[in-house]
Enzyme design. Structure first.
Site, PDB file in Angstrom:
ATOM      1  CB  ILE A 253      47.416  21.645  38.354  1.00 48.83           C
ATOM      2  CG1 ILE A 253      45.927  21.945  38.609  1.00 48.83           C
ATOM      3  CG2 ILE A 253      48.283  22.113  39.513  1.00 48.83           C
ATOM      4  CD1 ILE A 253      45.601  23.387  38.882  1.00 48.83           C
TER       5      ILE A 253
ATOM      6  CE1 TYR B 159      43.037  11.470  35.454  1.00 46.87           C
ATOM      7  CE2 TYR B 159      41.770  13.133  34.260  1.00 46.87           C
ATOM      8  CZ  TYR B 159      42.616  12.784  35.299  1.00 46.87           C
ATOM      9  OH  TYR B 159      43.030  13.743  36.184  1.00 46.87           O
TER      10      TYR B 159
END
Length: 249
Positions: free
Chosen positions: A187, A154
């Site tokens: 988030i 990632y």
């Protein structure tokens, strides 16, 4: 913030989370929106219509260049142009050290998060060059700015997005196209929800944030929409952290 009346925006990963919030924000400000996702984008379309906006869903796998080209072509055919693009589709693979990852696992994340963004920039730029203007925003991550444990695939993809963003910004700086990136922190998205199943884990993640809370998808969306707006006309090549100060410490 500048409005987007008579403008057309394309958003990938728009069926949920940050992408959905951004698609709705573009529509709220007057843009016609191409909602792109590999998943069903009906709920996003419905919410846009509920606020009086106009949008079209195009099923799009960003790892397939033909899908991306098709989405851009539909934007132009249906609405006449492509003024803004938010390349937000992505995936995460966690929980393994570098040596534990298979080629398939590593490549899958790179294909979606980095090569997918390249496909998007490529076909968006082809259209925007014809128009002589446009604004592109890519989703990187705080993991594109710093290293995080067991997130090698990632982090590699998101560091790559920043490099690609800066390279594209330089390529198109004198051709009317601006290219920037947003770097979300923690988030509240479906992707993060997987890590918040226990109350203990939730509190731990919240307490790790400088502001003591998680960010809302709408807060990230507004940053992306700002970078696409005329108010950001002299901003290009930026990787903007939207992380509540996490990378400041």
């Amino acid at each position: 913030m500048s409005n987007f009346e008579k403008k057309v925006a394309l958003v990938t990963g728009a069926a949920s989370g940050i992408g959905k919030a951004a698609a709705i924000e573009f529509a709220r400000r007057g843009a016609k929106v191409i909602v792109c996702d590999i998943a069903d984008g009906t709920s996003t379309i419905d919410e846009i219509k509920a606020i009086g906006g106009e949008a079209t869903f195009v099923k799009t796998d960003v790892t397939n260049p033909s899908d991306v080209e098709n989405a851009v072509n539909i934007a132009v055919k249906k609405y006449g142009s492509l003024d803004c693009a938010f390349n937000n589709a992505g995936m995460e693979l966690t929980g393994k050290d570098v040596h534990e990852l298979s080629d398939e696992e590593f490549n899958k994340v790179i294909n979606v998060n980095l090569i997918g963004v390249w496909h998007c920039i490529k076909y968006e730029a082809i259209q925007m060059l014809k128009q002589g203007k446009g604004a592109i925003v890519n989703t990187s991550s705080t993991a594109g700015l710093v290293a995080l444990a067991q997130l090698s695939s990632y982090a590699s993809s998101k560091h790559g997005v920043i490099g690609l963003t800066k390279a594209a910004a330089v390529d198109y700086a004198r051709k009317g196209i601006r290219v920037n990136a947003v770097c979300p922190g923690a988030i509240k998205t479906p992707m993060l929800q997987k890590s918040l199943e226990s109350e203990e884990t939730r509190h731990s993640i919240e307490n790790a944030q400088v502001m003591g809370r998680l960010g809302e998808p709408e807060e990230l969306a507004k940053a992306a929409v700002f970078l696409c707006s005329d108010d950001a006309s002299y901003i290009t090549g930026v990787a903007l952290p939207v992380d509540g100060g996490w990378t400041a410490v």
